[in-house]
Structure formats: structure tokens, C-alpha cells
Design a protein around this motif. Structure first.
Motif, PDB file in Angstrom:
ATOM      1  N   THR A  44       0.813  -1.216   0.000  1.00  0.00           N
ATOM      2  CA  THR A  44       0.000   0.000   0.000  1.00  0.00           C
ATOM      3  C   THR A  44       0.847   1.267   0.000  1.00  0.00           C
ATOM      4  O   THR A  44       0.310   2.365  -0.107  1.00  0.00           O
ATOM      5  CB  THR A  44      -0.928   0.030   1.232  1.00  0.00           C
ATOM      6  N   MET A  45       2.177   1.124   0.110  1.00  0.00           N
ATOM      7  CA  MET A  45       3.065   2.297   0.144  1.00  0.00           C
ATOM      8  C   MET A  45       4.151   2.132  -0.910  1.00  0.00           C
ATOM      9  O   MET A  45       5.146   1.434  -0.681  1.00  0.00           O
ATOM     10  CB  MET A  45       3.707   2.445   1.535  1.00  0.00           C
ATOM     11  N   PRO A  46       3.996   2.719  -2.081  1.00  0.00           N
ATOM     12  CA  PRO A  46       5.012   2.562  -3.130  1.00  0.00           C
ATOM     13  C   PRO A  46       6.328   3.227  -2.750  1.00  0.00           C
ATOM     14  O   PRO A  46       6.371   4.185  -1.992  1.00  0.00           O
ATOM     15  CB  PRO A  46       4.374   3.246  -4.346  1.00  0.00           C
ATOM     16  N   ILE A  47       7.407   2.694  -3.290  1.00  0.00           N
ATOM     17  CA  ILE A  47       8.725   3.314  -3.134  1.00  0.00           C
ATOM     18  C   ILE A  47       8.771   4.557  -4.018  1.00  0.00           C
ATOM     19  O   ILE A  47       8.435   4.504  -5.197  1.00  0.00           O
ATOM     20  CB  ILE A  47       9.835   2.334  -3.543  1.00  0.00           C
ATOM     21  N   LEU A  48       9.221   5.665  -3.460  1.00  0.00           N
ATOM     22  CA  LEU A  48       9.283   6.917  -4.196  1.00  0.00           C
ATOM     23  C   LEU A  48      10.710   7.343  -4.518  1.00  0.00           C
ATOM     24  O   LEU A  48      10.911   8.267  -5.315  1.00  0.00           O
ATOM     25  CB  LEU A  48       8.580   8.020  -3.399  1.00  0.00           C
ATOM     26  N   GLY A  49      11.703   6.679  -3.912  1.00  0.00           N
ATOM     27  CA  GLY A  49      13.077   7.052  -4.188  1.00  0.00           C
ATOM     28  C   GLY A  49      14.038   6.325  -3.286  1.00  0.00           C
ATOM     29  O   GLY A  49      13.631   5.560  -2.403  1.00  0.00           O
ATOM     30  N   PRO A  50      15.331   6.526  -3.473  1.00  0.00           N
ATOM     31  CA  PRO A  50      16.337   5.850  -2.663  1.00  0.00           C
ATOM     32  C   PRO A  50      16.249   6.254  -1.194  1.00  0.00           C
ATOM     33  O   PRO A  50      15.784   7.347  -0.858  1.00  0.00           O
ATOM     34  CB  PRO A  50      17.661   6.293  -3.287  1.00  0.00           C
ATOM     35  N   ALA A 202      18.735   1.730  -2.792  1.00  0.00           N
ATOM     36  CA  ALA A 202      19.884   2.633  -2.854  1.00  0.00           C
ATOM     37  C   ALA A 202      20.363   2.754  -4.297  1.00  0.00           C
ATOM     38  O   ALA A 202      20.004   1.948  -5.159  1.00  0.00           O
ATOM     39  CB  ALA A 202      21.012   2.112  -1.959  1.00  0.00           C
ATOM     40  N   ARG A 203      21.171   3.773  -4.534  1.00  0.00           N
ATOM     41  CA  ARG A 203      21.796   3.930  -5.846  1.00  0.00           C
ATOM     42  C   ARG A 203      23.187   4.527  -5.665  1.00  0.00           C
ATOM     43  O   ARG A 203      23.450   5.266  -4.707  1.00  0.00           O
ATOM     44  CB  ARG A 203      20.965   4.826  -6.766  1.00  0.00           C
ATOM     45  N   HIS A 204      24.069   4.187  -6.571  1.00  0.00           N
ATOM     46  CA  HIS A 204      25.398   4.777  -6.583  1.00  0.00           C
ATOM     47  C   HIS A 204      25.852   4.903  -8.022  1.00  0.00           C
ATOM     48  O   HIS A 204      25.381   4.185  -8.906  1.00  0.00           O
ATOM     49  CB  HIS A 204      26.386   3.945  -5.757  1.00  0.00           C
ATOM     50  N   PRO A 205      26.785   5.808  -8.295  1.00  0.00           N
ATOM     51  CA  PRO A 205      27.260   5.970  -9.668  1.00  0.00           C
ATOM     52  C   PRO A 205      28.176   4.833 -10.088  1.00  0.00           C
ATOM     53  O   PRO A 205      28.681   4.075  -9.248  1.00  0.00           O
ATOM     54  CB  PRO A 205      28.013   7.299  -9.632  1.00  0.00           C
ATOM     55  N   MET A 206      28.411   4.711 -11.395  1.00  0.00           N
ATOM     56  CA  MET A 206      29.268   3.665 -11.933  1.00  0.00           C
ATOM     57  C   MET A 206      30.654   3.694 -11.289  1.00  0.00           C
ATOM     58  O   MET A 206      31.297   2.662 -11.124  1.00  0.00           O
ATOM     59  CB  MET A 206      29.384   3.816 -13.455  1.00  0.00           C
ATOM     60  N   SER A 207      31.096   4.866 -10.904  1.00  0.00           N
ATOM     61  CA  SER A 207      32.435   5.012 -10.330  1.00  0.00           C
ATOM     62  C   SER A 207      32.516   4.565  -8.877  1.00  0.00           C
ATOM     63  O   SER A 207      33.588   4.613  -8.276  1.00  0.00           O
ATOM     64  CB  SER A 207      32.866   6.477 -10.432  1.00  0.00           C
ATOM     65  N   GLY A 208      31.397   4.121  -8.288  1.00  0.00           N
ATOM     66  CA  GLY A 208      31.391   3.742  -6.891  1.00  0.00           C
ATOM     67  C   GLY A 208      31.119   4.936  -5.996  1.00  0.00           C
ATOM     68  O   GLY A 208      30.810   6.035  -6.451  1.00  0.00           O
ATOM     69  N   THR A 383      25.027  10.250  -6.300  1.00  0.00           N
ATOM     70  CA  THR A 383      25.020  10.393  -7.750  1.00  0.00           C
ATOM     71  C   THR A 383      26.226  11.225  -8.179  1.00  0.00           C
ATOM     72  O   THR A 383      26.812  11.958  -7.381  1.00  0.00           O
ATOM     73  CB  THR A 383      23.732  11.067  -8.244  1.00  0.00           C
ATOM     74  N   GLU A 384      26.555  11.101  -9.461  1.00  0.00           N
ATOM     75  CA  GLU A 384      27.684  11.846 -10.010  1.00  0.00           C
ATOM     76  C   GLU A 384      27.344  12.266 -11.433  1.00  0.00           C
ATOM     77  O   GLU A 384      26.868  11.439 -12.231  1.00  0.00           O
ATOM     78  CB  GLU A 384      28.948  10.990  -9.994  1.00  0.00           C
ATOM     79  N   SER A 385      27.565  13.519 -11.752  1.00  0.00           N
ATOM     80  CA  SER A 385      27.248  14.032 -13.075  1.00  0.00           C
ATOM     81  C   SER A 385      27.996  13.245 -14.153  1.00  0.00           C
ATOM     82  O   SER A 385      29.204  13.021 -14.048  1.00  0.00           O
ATOM     83  CB  SER A 385      27.624  15.510 -13.155  1.00  0.00           C
ATOM     84  N   GLY A 386      27.261  12.834 -15.184  1.00  0.00           N
ATOM     85  CA  GLY A 386      27.861  12.117 -16.296  1.00  0.00           C
ATOM     86  C   GLY A 386      28.077  10.637 -16.050  1.00  0.00           C
ATOM     87  O   GLY A 386      28.565   9.928 -16.930  1.00  0.00           O
ATOM     88  N   ARG A 388      26.446   6.876 -15.041  1.00  0.00           N
ATOM     89  CA  ARG A 388      25.231   6.069 -14.918  1.00  0.00           C
ATOM     90  C   ARG A 388      25.056   5.618 -13.468  1.00  0.00           C
ATOM     91  O   ARG A 388      26.020   5.285 -12.787  1.00  0.00           O
ATOM     92  CB  ARG A 388      25.347   4.848 -15.829  1.00  0.00           C
ATOM     93  N   ALA A 389      23.810   5.637 -12.988  1.00  0.00           N
ATOM     94  CA  ALA A 389      23.507   5.209 -11.622  1.00  0.00           C
ATOM     95  C   ALA A 389      23.056   3.754 -11.607  1.00  0.00           C
ATOM     96  O   ALA A 389      22.292   3.327 -12.471  1.00  0.00           O
ATOM     97  CB  ALA A 389      22.428   6.091 -11.015  1.00  0.00           C
ATOM     98  N   PHE A 390      23.543   3.010 -10.628  1.00  0.00           N
ATOM     99  CA  PHE A 390      23.127   1.621 -10.428  1.00  0.00           C
ATOM    100  C   PHE A 390      22.251   1.542  -9.186  1.00  0.00           C
ATOM    101  O   PHE A 390      22.590   2.070  -8.133  1.00  0.00           O
ATOM    102  CB  PHE A 390      24.345   0.709 -10.269  1.00  0.00           C
ATOM    103  N   TRP A 391      21.120   0.853  -9.332  1.00  0.00           N
ATOM    104  CA  TRP A 391      20.159   0.704  -8.244  1.00  0.00           C
ATOM    105  C   TRP A 391      20.331  -0.668  -7.607  1.00  0.00           C
ATOM    106  O   TRP A 391      20.573  -1.660  -8.295  1.00  0.00           O
ATOM    107  CB  TRP A 391      18.736   0.868  -8.765  1.00  0.00           C
ATOM    108  N   TYR A 392      20.148  -0.717  -6.287  1.00  0.00           N
ATOM    109  CA  TYR A 392      20.360  -1.981  -5.589  1.00  0.00           C
ATOM    110  C   TYR A 392      19.630  -1.967  -4.252  1.00  0.00           C
ATOM    111  O   TYR A 392      19.163  -0.922  -3.780  1.00  0.00           O
ATOM    112  CB  TYR A 392      21.857  -2.224  -5.380  1.00  0.00           C
ATOM    113  N   LEU A 393      19.542  -3.141  -3.639  1.00  0.00           N
ATOM    114  CA  LEU A 393      19.063  -3.257  -2.272  1.00  0.00           C
ATOM    115  C   LEU A 393      20.269  -3.225  -1.360  1.00  0.00           C
ATOM    116  O   LEU A 393      21.197  -4.015  -1.513  1.00  0.00           O
ATOM    117  CB  LEU A 393      18.296  -4.563  -2.062  1.00  0.00           C
ATOM    118  N   SER A 394      20.247  -2.308  -0.407  1.00  0.00           N
ATOM    119  CA  SER A 394      21.337  -2.197   0.548  1.00  0.00           C
ATOM    120  C   SER A 394      20.963  -2.989   1.793  1.00  0.00           C
ATOM    121  O   SER A 394      20.033  -2.644   2.519  1.00  0.00           O
ATOM    122  CB  SER A 394      21.586  -0.724   0.911  1.00  0.00           C
TER     123      SER A 394
END
Length: 474
Positions: A44-50, A202-208, A383-386, A388-394
């Protein structure tokens, strides 16, 4: 309340050449697709963001395609021909008013339409709201349903064969219309036993993750008891800034303690984007836990000149400078960082609450040199400009538990996942009917199962797909 969050990356990697859809998975859990994620197991409560906990992940092996509507006369056009009401609930003009002026039981119900254990997408429209709340019978925990005016969509797993929408508790007066309940095929993962054991999206950039400083753009949480940190319209379209002004009679001190990730005898670099406002000089000094100069420097923000101490200054144009310094933590003592605006070298300003300097993009990282800026809200959102962000379960790797209710898939199942350690593909797995824990790595990018053995080329196809999703190698 209908959750339309969708990752473009998810679409490309799912349906593009070599995508997982071609392998016909029995289960496919995808943290990158927020359409499939909910904060609570009741859906009943959707995820809205990290940064939000995940209590339910829908299986995407069927592309989240709903089954036929289980409800007869969801438009309520035939009155009580297909629906029953209790208490003061009434049906008229294609709507049902769930009314309980004294808090007594009131509901609308249609019998023998649901299958116990099946998941459904329940949709309805709230056309009038007076007071109170709604819930649905047969859902563990009696979770509240959304009651704001408009169309709503929630996910439920039914424990009964009837659909009953009722007053939740206390006096209630809410009118709804256009009710539908469509099954969602799949083997969905849920945390039904203890909400404290939910992983976080959670999300983090490709660079870690390099930036260790929370709220690095907003400076929220910085101690500004002597100075004041306020948002400002100054800066550039790309860089939002805050103003550090000295309070009346104070020296404009603000500080932040280094995160616990910084250990004894470790070298770190602190950097910040700064610009002159009414005051021209940025002064930084570290606490007594730092060796040697404690990172102290003074920089003239009108010219970028280093007036004292050791710092590196990079001009960004438009009067902005990225200023950085190296810090060596001794392992004991104060590890705060102190920033001050100064009008003259070596002389603290006497604040008037207005005059100050502009700051942006604070970064603290392990190492002896600054790297490109990462915007860190918290440990779950970097996040980091330029990049790609990777999404995951932390996960905390101790007690986070999402459980998949499997049927008997047999003894030759291919189970797979991608986490911080790389890609794992295990053939010949026995998955019988019952609950199975979703793997609990620190960062889970994907999990699924295919109810058969894979050929060599298919295994390689799956491996490449998973590596693309997580930028990891097995």
C-alpha cells in the motif's frame, strides 16, 4: 498514488538484445524498476526514491502484466446485485459511501472472487472524503488504504476469497467508485515478519561511492551555532550554493565531524566549492585530531590566491573556486572541520548575521587528492554528473530478509544474482515449494531463477546481462 517510477536502464537491459526476457525466467527481481517496489509487504506504500525500506518486490518475469479483473460490476452500476453493504454503507449512482458516524463496522463486499495466497492490484477512485480511513479485509496487519481524492492503486495478497473494503477504525465517511482487482502473476518477495528487517533501496554511480559526507549539497546537519547556513539564489544554474554568514557577535564558525568511515592514520581530502559574497576570505582548520597543520588554509575568493597554509585551488569560472586540502587523522582527538569567513588574513570577522561567503559541493574522500564531485544525500543516495547510476538493495548482511514463496520448480533450476562480489549463476539447484530467502549481500543488484538448465551460450548471455546491470565482474 499509482506508482509510475521506471528506470530507462531497466527497459533497455530487459528488452534489448541478450536481455533476460529471452531466457524466460521463472523469477526476476529488479531493484532498478520502482514500479515493482513497495515500502510495506501489503503493497500500500510505493517506493518513491532511494533511502526508503523495501517490504515488497514484485516478480517481473511476467512484465507485471495484470490478469483479468476479478470484480463483477466494479462500476457499481447495478447497486447491490453483485455487492453487499454492512453498517451505514450505501451504494448509489455508481458509488459506495462507506459511512460510520459512530465508528461501528461499515463495508462493501463482493464474495467468492479472490484466490487465497494470490497477489492483486486493487484499484479504486476516492470521489469524496469526509473523515476517517479505509482498509481491506484479509490483508495481514490491517494496513491503511490511501484516501485522498483521486485514483489509487495498491498491491495486496489476499488471505480470504472475498473483497471487502471497510472503515479502518473510528468514525468514517469516504465515498469510492470504479473498483477493480486484477491478479499479478509471479513469485513476489516480501518481508512479512518484521518491518525492522527490510533492506533499503539505494543507488550509486558507476564510479562507486567516494564522497563520505552526507547532505553534501545542502549542508544540512552541519553545526552552525556560531554561523548561519542558508540557501541562496546566487551561484550558477549548475551549482546551487548556501551562504555562510557569521552570527551577530560571532566568528562565523561552522563545522562537521568526519564520518566514522575515516579511520586512524588515514589520509583524507576535503574539498568545497566557494565564492566571495560580502566577505572575501575562506578559512578552514581541522580539529586537534589531525596531524601537522591540521589542514589549515586561507584562500582569497576574489582571486583564488592562497593566503596561508596548504590548499589546492581550481577556478571553475564565474567567481567560483574548488578549494581542497589534505588531512591526516592521528586516530585520537577532535576530527571536526571548521570553516570561517574572514575579511582579513588571520583575523576572524565580527559577525552581523548578514555578511558571509558562498559554499557548495562539499566532499570528503579517502585519499590525497580531490576527485570529481559526487552529490551524496546519505549512504543510500549518491550520484555523479555524467555517470550512470546503479540501483540496488542495501542490506546489513545480518537480518534483512525478503522471502519468495516458490512453488516446486524441481531439481534443475538455475538461480542467479549480482551483488558487490560479482555475478553468481548456479545451475542444478533444488527449489521446492516453500519460502526461500533472497540473497543478502551488502548490495544486491538483481536476483532470479530459471526453471531449467542453461546452455553455455545462454549462461554467457545471462552473465553479460547481470554484469551490465551492476558494473561488476564475477
Amino acid at each position: 498514488m499509482i506508482n509510475l517510477g521506471l528506470s530507462i536502464t531497466s527497459l533497455v537491459t530487459r528488452n534489448g538484445p541478450g536481455g533476460i526476457k529471452n531466457l524466460n525466467p521463472s523469477l526476476w527481481l529488479d531493484p532498478a524498476d520502482m514500479r515493482s517496489l513497495f515500502q510495506n509487504s501489503a503493497g500500500t506504500m510505493p517506493i518513491l526514491g532511494p533511502g526508503q525500506p523495501v517490504g515488497l518486490m514484485l516478480d517481473k518475469s511476467n512484465d507485471l502484466r495484470p490478469g483479468p479483473d476479478a470484480v463483477t460490476d466494479g462500476g457499481l452500476n447495478d447497486g447491490e446485485a453483485h455487492w453487499n453493504t454492512n453498517g451505514d454503507a450505501t451504494i448509489s449512482n455508481g458509488q459506495v459511501r462507506i459511512h460510520s458516524p459512530d465508528g461501528s463496522y461499515s463495508n462493501v463486499v463482493q464474495t467468492d472472487i479472490l484466490t487465497v495466497g494470490e497477489w492483486y492490484r486493487l484499484e479504486y477512485t476516492v470521489t469524496a472524503y469526509g473523515f476517517g480511513g479505509l482498509s481491506i479485509s484479509g490483508v495481514t496487519g490491517n494496513p491503511p488504504l490511501p484516501t485522498t481524492i483521486g485514483r489509487h492503486s495498491v498491491i495486496i495478497q489476499s488471505t480470504v476469497e472475498y473483497l471487502s473494503i471497510k472503515r479502518r477504525s473510528g468514525p468514517t465517511d469516504i465515498t469510492i467508485a470504479d473498483i477493480a482487482a486484477r491478479s499479478i502473476p509471479g513469485y513476489h518477495a516480501a518481508q512479512k515478519f518484521n518491518d525492522d528487517r527490510r533492506p533499503f533501496l539505494a543507488r550509486h554511480p558507476m564510479s562507486g561511492i567516494r564522497n563520505l559526507m552526507d547532505n553534501s549539497a545542502s549542508f544540512a546537519g552541519w553545526n552552525d551555532s556560531a554561523g548561519s547556513l542558508t540557501a541562496t539564489a546566487l551561484g550558477t544554474p549548475e551549482i546551487e550554493m548556501v551562504k555562510l554568514a557569521a552570527r551577530v557577535g560571532q566568528s562565523g564558525l561552522t563545522f562537521v565531524a568526519l564520518p566514522s568511515a575515516v579511520q586512524a592514520t588515514q589520509t583524507v581530502t576535503f574539498s568545497v566549492v566557494a565564492s566571495a559574497a560580502e566577505i572575501p576570505i575562506l578559512h578552514l582548520i581541522g580539529g586537534d585530531g589531525f596531524a601537522a597543520s591540521r589542514g589549515a588554509f586561507e584562500v582569497d575568493l576574489t582571486t583564488g590566491a592562497i593566503l596561508s597554509g596548504s590548499a589546492y585551488v581550481e577556478s571553475l569560472g564565474s567567481g567560483l573556486f574548488r578549494v581542497s586540502t589534505q588531512l591526516d587523522y592521528s586516530g585520537t582527538g577532535n576530527k571536526n572541520l571548521y570553516l570561517r569567513p574572514r575579511e582579513e588574513m588571520g583575523v576572524d570577522v565580527l559577525g552581523n548575521g548578514v555578511k558571509g561567503i558562498l559554499l557548495a559541493q562539499a566532499q570528503l574522500e579517502i585519499g590525497s587528492a580531490p576527485t570529481p564531485y559526487q552529490n551524496r544525500i546519505n549512504q543510500y543516495d549518491v550520484t555523479e554528473s555524467g555517470q550512470r547510476a546503479f540501483w540496488y538493495l542495501s542490506n546489513d548482511q545480518i537480518d534483512d530478509e525478503l522471502v519468495v514463496e516458490f512453488p516446486d520448480l524441481g531439481s534443475d533450476v538455475t538461480e542467479f544474482w549480482a551483488d558487490e562480489n560479482g555475478v553468481t549463476i548456479r545451475g542444478g539447484q533444488l527449489i521446492g515449494a516453500g519460502n526461500r530467502l533472497v540473497p543478502g549481500g551488502a548490495s544486491l543488484y538483481a536476483y532470479g531463477a530459471i526453471g531449467r538448465a542453461l546452455s553455455g551460450p545462454e549462461t554467457e548471455q545471462l552473465r553479460k546481462f547481470l554484469e551490465l546491470r551492476a558494473a561488476v565482474r564475477s
